[in-house]
Write a protein that holds these residues in place. Structure first.
Motif, PDB file in Angstrom:
ATOM      1  N   LEU A  41       0.938  -1.117   0.004  1.00  0.00           N
ATOM      2  CA  LEU A  41      -0.057   0.062   0.140  1.00  0.00           C
ATOM      3  C   LEU A  41       0.795   1.146  -0.136  1.00  0.00           C
ATOM      4  N   ALA A  42       2.052   1.245   0.746  1.00  0.00           N
ATOM      5  CA  ALA A  42       2.816   2.456   0.790  1.00  0.00           C
ATOM      6  C   ALA A  42       3.410   2.587  -0.452  1.00  0.00           C
ATOM      7  N   ALA A  43       3.979   1.422  -1.179  1.00  0.00           N
ATOM      8  CA  ALA A  43       4.520   1.637  -2.378  1.00  0.00           C
ATOM      9  C   ALA A  43       3.458   2.186  -3.506  1.00  0.00           C
ATOM     10  N   SER A  44       2.228   1.756  -3.485  1.00  0.00           N
ATOM     11  CA  SER A  44       1.466   2.392  -4.527  1.00  0.00           C
ATOM     12  C   SER A  44       0.996   3.846  -3.916  1.00  0.00           C
ATOM     13  N   LEU A  45       0.931   4.345  -2.816  1.00  0.00           N
ATOM     14  CA  LEU A  45       0.699   5.734  -2.398  1.00  0.00           C
ATOM     15  C   LEU A  45       1.664   6.636  -2.914  1.00  0.00           C
ATOM     16  N   ARG A  46       3.087   5.989  -2.694  1.00  0.00           N
ATOM     17  CA  ARG A  46       4.272   6.731  -3.279  1.00  0.00           C
ATOM     18  C   ARG A  46       4.251   6.944  -4.698  1.00  0.00           C
ATOM     19  N   ALA A  47       3.884   5.982  -5.205  1.00  0.00           N
ATOM     20  CA  ALA A  47       3.780   5.989  -6.718  1.00  0.00           C
ATOM     21  C   ALA A  47       2.813   6.976  -7.140  1.00  0.00           C
ATOM     22  N   GLN A  48       1.753   7.034  -6.630  1.00  0.00           N
ATOM     23  CA  GLN A  48       0.631   7.731  -7.052  1.00  0.00           C
ATOM     24  C   GLN A  48       0.737   9.490  -6.633  1.00  0.00           C
ATOM     25  N   ASP A  49       1.548   9.470  -5.575  1.00  0.00           N
ATOM     26  CA  ASP A  49       1.771  10.904  -4.990  1.00  0.00           C
ATOM     27  C   ASP A  49       3.035  10.836  -4.392  1.00  0.00           C
ATOM     28  N   PRO A  50       4.062  11.191  -5.349  1.00  0.00           N
ATOM     29  CA  PRO A  50       5.372  11.326  -4.937  1.00  0.00           C
ATOM     30  C   PRO A  50       5.946  12.563  -3.730  1.00  0.00           C
ATOM     31  N   ARG A  51       4.874  13.247  -3.706  1.00  0.00           N
ATOM     32  CA  ARG A  51       4.817  14.290  -2.865  1.00  0.00           C
ATOM     33  C   ARG A  51       4.640  13.797  -1.264  1.00  0.00           C
ATOM     34  N   LEU A  52       3.922  12.565  -1.176  1.00  0.00           N
ATOM     35  CA  LEU A  52       3.294  12.220   0.305  1.00  0.00           C
ATOM     36  C   LEU A  52       4.638  11.382   0.933  1.00  0.00           C
ATOM     37  N   HIS A  53       5.037  11.981   2.043  1.00  0.00           N
ATOM     38  CA  HIS A  53       6.050  11.050   2.842  1.00  0.00           C
ATOM     39  C   HIS A  53       5.125  10.200   3.891  1.00  0.00           C
ATOM     40  N   ILE A  54       5.617   8.801   3.785  1.00  0.00           N
ATOM     41  CA  ILE A  54       5.125   7.919   4.426  1.00  0.00           C
ATOM     42  C   ILE A  54       5.841   7.158   5.480  1.00  0.00           C
ATOM     43  N   ASP A  55       5.605   7.339   6.820  1.00  0.00           N
ATOM     44  CA  ASP A  55       6.340   6.372   7.726  1.00  0.00           C
ATOM     45  C   ASP A  55       5.665   4.945   8.214  1.00  0.00           C
ATOM     46  N   LEU A  56       6.183   4.115   8.085  1.00  0.00           N
ATOM     47  CA  LEU A  56       5.634   2.682   8.545  1.00  0.00           C
ATOM     48  C   LEU A  56       6.039   2.353  10.160  1.00  0.00           C
ATOM     49  N   MET A  57       5.332   2.520  11.042  1.00  0.00           N
ATOM     50  CA  MET A  57       5.674   2.186  12.441  1.00  0.00           C
ATOM     51  C   MET A  57       5.186   0.861  13.088  1.00  0.00           C
ATOM     52  N   ALA A  58       5.980   0.068  13.566  1.00  0.00           N
ATOM     53  CA  ALA A  58       5.654  -0.950  14.258  1.00  0.00           C
ATOM     54  C   ALA A  58       4.719  -0.626  15.399  1.00  0.00           C
TER      55      ALA A  58
END
Length: 243
Positions: free
Chosen positions: A21-38
């Motif tokens: 999901l994070a990869a798809s979000l980054r591809a569709q919106d390169p400006r979006l910074h996504i942090d995945l936290m455990a």
């Protein structure tokens, strides 16, 4: 930071489950910074302790989101932070995972109790059963089950049991009702862990909030339809003013 999204995984799963999901979000919106936290690893079954831990650890003034237990914790944290949370996104996240007298749209308490006992006594068997339930209802359950087995952290059984106790104790309805920021809650139509009826019940509870149901999808629908979900999330973020 209105172009930053922090995502938390579900119980018994690591951040690898969020990567598609994070990869798809980054591809569709390169400006979006996504942090995945455990999820926290705490020997404490008090939900407030988990929320406090996340509040100390996670950046403020960002969007908060998560899958299942991750979404419930994000909801509680969003309420705690108020204006310092840009908005909230939950995926297959029941406001109350376990059924209550005034919320029948959850797992039966005795069924959950059996699951918790299994986690304490036969941890690996219980985790395997959990991943199977996550994939039930998927178009390709075997493929999804293999995906769910990738990158799973080797978590201490004590922390896993505490996580389940937190899952049972959390009731985020009050938090969702009193959080004033934008919210998007997405549910899966064939979810074996969160009844689809929870989507309608939440929509009735929060008539001004966006609630969606993805038909013919499992609890792990973010692994089934990452591109489609990313497109919907991107639209939500932009319409809510992230730019």
């Amino acid at each position: 930071m209105r172009n930053r999204l922090i995502l938390l995984p579900g119980w018994g799963l690591g951040t690898a489950s969020l990567e598609p999901l994070a990869a798809s979000l980054r591809a569709q919106d390169p400006r979006l910074h996504i942090d995945l936290m455990a999820l926290p690893e705490l020997a404490d079954s008090d939900p407030a302790a988990w929320v406090e831990h996340l509040d100390r650890k996670l950046p403020t003034d960002a969007w908060l989101g998560g899958w299942s237990l991750g979404g419930m914790l994000a909801s509680a944290l969003a309420h705690k932070r108020g204006d310092h949370c840009c908005g909230l996104l939950t995926l297959a996240s029941n406001p109350s995972f376990v059924a209550r007298a005034d919320w029948p749209h959850g797992m039966a308490p005795d069924t959950f109790g059996t699951f918790l006992d299994g986690c304490r006594s036969h941890t690996q068997v219980t985790l395997k059963r959990f991943r199977t339930l996550c994939s039930d209802g998927a178009q390709q359950p075997r493929t999804l089950l293999r995906q769910l087995g990738v990158g799973v952290p080797d978590t201490d059984p004590l922390y896993l049991a505490c996580g389940l106790e937190v899952l049972a104790a959390l009731d985020t309805r009050n938090a969702l009702e009193h959080y004033g920021g934008p919210q998007l809650h997405l549910f899966a139509g064939s979810d074996a862990l969160v009844p689809a009826s929870a989507a309608k019940a939440l929509s009735d509870l929060l008539p001004d909030v966006e609630v969606g149901l993805v038909e013919d999808s499992s609890h792990a629908f973010l692994l089934e339809y990452p591109q489609e979900l990313a497109a919907g999330i991107k639209s939500f973020l932009h319409e809510s003013g992230d730019d």
